[in-house]
Scaffold this active site. Structure first.
Site, mmCIF file in Angstrom:
data_model
loop_
_atom_site.group_PDB
_atom_site.id
_atom_site.type_symbol
_atom_site.label_atom_id
_atom_site.label_comp_id
_atom_site.label_asym_id
_atom_site.label_seq_id
_atom_site.Cartn_x
_atom_site.Cartn_y
_atom_site.Cartn_z
ATOM 1 N N LYS A 186 8.089 -17.783 -9.905
ATOM 2 C CA LYS A 186 7.350 -16.667 -10.502
ATOM 3 C C LYS A 186 6.137 -17.177 -11.287
ATOM 4 O O LYS A 186 6.274 -18.087 -12.122
ATOM 5 C CB LYS A 186 8.290 -15.895 -11.440
ATOM 6 C CG LYS A 186 7.675 -14.647 -12.007
ATOM 7 C CD LYS A 186 8.644 -13.925 -12.930
ATOM 8 C CE LYS A 186 7.916 -12.831 -13.679
ATOM 9 N NZ LYS A 186 8.708 -12.294 -14.761
ATOM 10 N N ASN A 245 0.846 -1.197 0.000
ATOM 11 C CA ASN A 245 0.000 0.000 0.000
ATOM 12 C C ASN A 245 0.877 1.240 0.000
ATOM 13 O O ASN A 245 2.111 1.142 0.045
ATOM 14 C CB ASN A 245 -0.977 -0.024 1.177
ATOM 15 C CG ASN A 245 -0.264 -0.015 2.508
ATOM 16 O OD1 ASN A 245 0.424 0.947 2.851
ATOM 17 N ND2 ASN A 245 -0.381 -1.110 3.263
ATOM 18 N N PHE A 283 -4.588 4.245 14.410
ATOM 19 C CA PHE A 283 -4.793 5.257 13.372
ATOM 20 C C PHE A 283 -5.952 4.814 12.502
ATOM 21 O O PHE A 283 -6.154 3.624 12.303
ATOM 22 C CB PHE A 283 -3.538 5.412 12.498
ATOM 23 C CG PHE A 283 -2.559 6.410 13.057
ATOM 24 C CD1 PHE A 283 -1.804 6.099 14.174
ATOM 25 C CD2 PHE A 283 -2.417 7.661 12.481
ATOM 26 C CE1 PHE A 283 -0.914 7.021 14.711
ATOM 27 C CE2 PHE A 283 -1.525 8.594 13.000
ATOM 28 C CZ PHE A 283 -0.771 8.267 14.116
ATOM 29 N N ILE A 322 -3.539 -6.651 14.405
ATOM 30 C CA ILE A 322 -2.510 -6.560 15.457
ATOM 31 C C ILE A 322 -3.054 -5.837 16.683
ATOM 32 O O ILE A 322 -2.911 -6.290 17.820
ATOM 33 C CB ILE A 322 -1.258 -5.834 14.905
ATOM 34 C CG1 ILE A 322 -0.711 -6.611 13.702
ATOM 35 C CG2 ILE A 322 -0.201 -5.678 15.987
ATOM 36 C CD1 ILE A 322 0.383 -5.886 12.929
ATOM 37 N N ASP A 374 -4.795 -5.793 5.053
ATOM 38 C CA ASP A 374 -5.890 -6.571 5.637
ATOM 39 C C ASP A 374 -5.914 -8.009 5.127
ATOM 40 O O ASP A 374 -6.432 -8.890 5.792
ATOM 41 C CB ASP A 374 -7.231 -5.894 5.318
ATOM 42 C CG ASP A 374 -7.408 -4.618 6.129
ATOM 43 O OD1 ASP A 374 -6.878 -4.572 7.262
ATOM 44 O OD2 ASP A 374 -8.042 -3.670 5.632
HETATM 45 O O1 C5P Z 1 -9.227 -1.264 10.430
HETATM 46 P P1 C5P Z 1 -8.130 -0.370 9.933
HETATM 47 O O2 C5P Z 1 -7.097 -1.097 9.130
HETATM 48 O O3 C5P Z 1 -8.609 0.873 9.246
HETATM 49 O O4 C5P Z 1 -7.452 0.144 11.295
HETATM 50 C C1 C5P Z 1 -6.296 0.899 11.275
HETATM 51 C C2 C5P Z 1 -5.573 0.750 12.587
HETATM 52 O O5 C5P Z 1 -5.520 -0.630 12.951
HETATM 53 C C3 C5P Z 1 -4.140 1.197 12.491
HETATM 54 O O6 C5P Z 1 -3.737 1.680 13.763
HETATM 55 C C4 C5P Z 1 -3.404 -0.085 12.141
HETATM 56 O O7 C5P Z 1 -2.033 -0.048 12.541
HETATM 57 C C5 C5P Z 1 -4.192 -1.123 12.897
HETATM 58 N N1 C5P Z 1 -4.255 -2.435 12.239
HETATM 59 C C6 C5P Z 1 -3.669 -3.527 12.839
HETATM 60 N N2 C5P Z 1 -3.717 -4.756 12.241
HETATM 61 C C7 C5P Z 1 -4.359 -4.927 11.064
HETATM 62 C C8 C5P Z 1 -4.981 -3.841 10.444
HETATM 63 C C9 C5P Z 1 -4.905 -2.602 11.058
HETATM 64 O O8 C5P Z 1 -3.106 -3.374 13.929
HETATM 65 N N3 C5P Z 1 -4.378 -6.130 10.503
#
Ligand code: C5P
Length: 401
Positions: free
Chosen positions: A289, A209, A324, A308, A279
């Protein structure tokens, strides 16, 4: 906050930001510090020695060859007296002379003769700041343990806009307070995650991303400046480790980031999740490849990554959690929902797009916590990070201390 009886040698070099150094002397003395000022010759063209003399309540030194000043306190004595040396503003010239060990005036001689930690607050035109010669000198100084404070970005006295503004007097004061162990996060262990994650498809392709990592790196630096012991868990970014960060763990995928964050968070007080964690990841990673097959869909199957933050929140003992929320629309609604759903203590929400967010130097954030919110207006990511850390420290004290 206190600097009671702390002995600070303030070096002032030639630049228009010298006028802000007057205010800095006031701020340091307000907290009880003893301040002595040494100016370069060119600094005296911007602000007179008499001004600093009146503000510091001490004689001001400019020359190595001032017999009466040497008789009162020799320059070696003054170098030994200092517990911290701060040069604000630090011009390109003074940085060059320090980098190369010159001792051709009083200020550079004092820096060589002092064992005290050296802090520099650069201030110069943005084109000068960006010059490779200036950056090479700074890299050399950093390598030797000199702490570089700022500069900030914004409009400059010369009419340019860009990096090179000296940090504000209260920010420099706070950095000195933190250096004596009195910062807003003194004694706290803080973990910050930053940057994107890359989810491999095959040996040459991945899903990633557009996160640059700059916001998270700025948060890590601001937390260190506030006195925290900082562990930075970084996704794949090409950024140097910020000053003062105790430990950096480089990771690539969301699974690796989760393992590193879990390990770093054991015993930590605060976790700030600024990383843009992917995600989804490919269900399988091809070991060769993938070949293009004309006319056929790839049929890539994606599976969900662990969250996380939510994983940490589910543990009975966990750090104060800050997330965030980068959204393209309905920011407030999604942020508040995320705060609740993920069980966070605070969330920093920003709108991505319209020149702000992932790849831009500026950002604007709204902070939400259970029962409150605060707008942090558009500003360079470094300034915003300092404001965010201040609020995190305040909320942390309110609910945990
Ligand atoms: O749900 P979303 O991805 O918008 O949430 C963003 C927040 O969740 C950020 O603080 C990001 O570091 C955390 N996050 C995470 N693990 C994921 C996806 C997002 O800790 N798999």
């Amino acid at each position: 906050m206190s600097l009671a009886n702390r002995r600070i040698l303030l070096g002032v070099s030639g630049g228009i930001a010298a006028y802000k150094a007057c205010e800095l002397v006031r701020r340091l003395r307000d907290l009880g510090a003893e301040v002595r000022v040494a100016m370069t010759e060119s600094a005296t063209r911007f602000v007179s020695a008499a001004t600093f003399q009146a503000l510091s309540g001490q004689p001001v030194r400019v020359s190595l060859w001032d017999e009466s000043a040497e008789a009162a306190m020799g320059h070696i004595e003054l170098a030994r007296w200092a517990e911290r040396v701060l040069i604000a503003p630090a011009s390109a010239d003074v940085l060059a002379r320090l980098a190369h060990g010159h001792a051709d005036d009083l200020l550079t001689t004092l820096c060589l003769a002092s064992a005290a930690p050296l802090y520099v607050a650069p201030a110069m035109n943005q084109q000068m700041w960006a010059h490779p010669a200036v950056q090479a000198n700074l890299a050399l100084l950093r390598q030797r343990g000199v702490v570089v404070l700022g500069p900030a970005a914004g409009s400059q006295a010369c009419g340019d806009v860009g990096s090179g503004r000296m940090l504000e007097p209260h920010e420099l004061r706070d950095a000195l307070v933190a250096s004596f162990g009195g910062g807003a996060l003194a004694g706290r262990a803080v973990v910050v995650s930053a940057g994107p994650t890359y989810e491999d498809i095959d040996p040459v392709r991945f899903i990633g991303n557009r996160s640059s990592g700059r916001m998270g790196f700025a948060v890590a630096e601001a937390a260190a400046q506030a006195g925290a012991t900082v562990t930075l868990v970084a996704g794949p970014v090409g950024l140097p480790t910020p000053a003062g960060v105790a430990r950096r763990l480089d990771v690539r995928s969301a699974a690796q980031m989760q393992a590193a964050v879990q390990e770093a968070c054991a015993g930590a007080d605060i976790y700030i999740g600024a990383a843009a964690v992917g995600d989804y990841r490919p269900a399988t990673v091809a070991d060769r490849k993938l070949k293009k097959r004309a006319g056929a869909d790839l049929g890539l199957q994606l599976v969900e990554n662990p969250d996380i933050l939510a994983g940490l929140a589910a543990q009975t003992v966990h750090p104060f959690l800050v997330g965030f929320a980068a959204e393209t629309h309905d920011v407030a609604m999604y942020a508040q929902d995320k705060l609740q759903r993920k069980g966070l203590d605070m969330i920093a929400a920003n709108r991505v797009g319209g020149g702000l967010g992932f790849e831009s130097a500026d950002n604007a954030l709204t902070l939400y916590w259970p029962g409150g919110s605060l707008e942090l207006n558009r500003a360079p990511k470094e300034a915003l990070a300092r404001a965010l850390v201040e609020q995190v420290a305040a909320r942390y004290r309110a609910v945990r201390a």
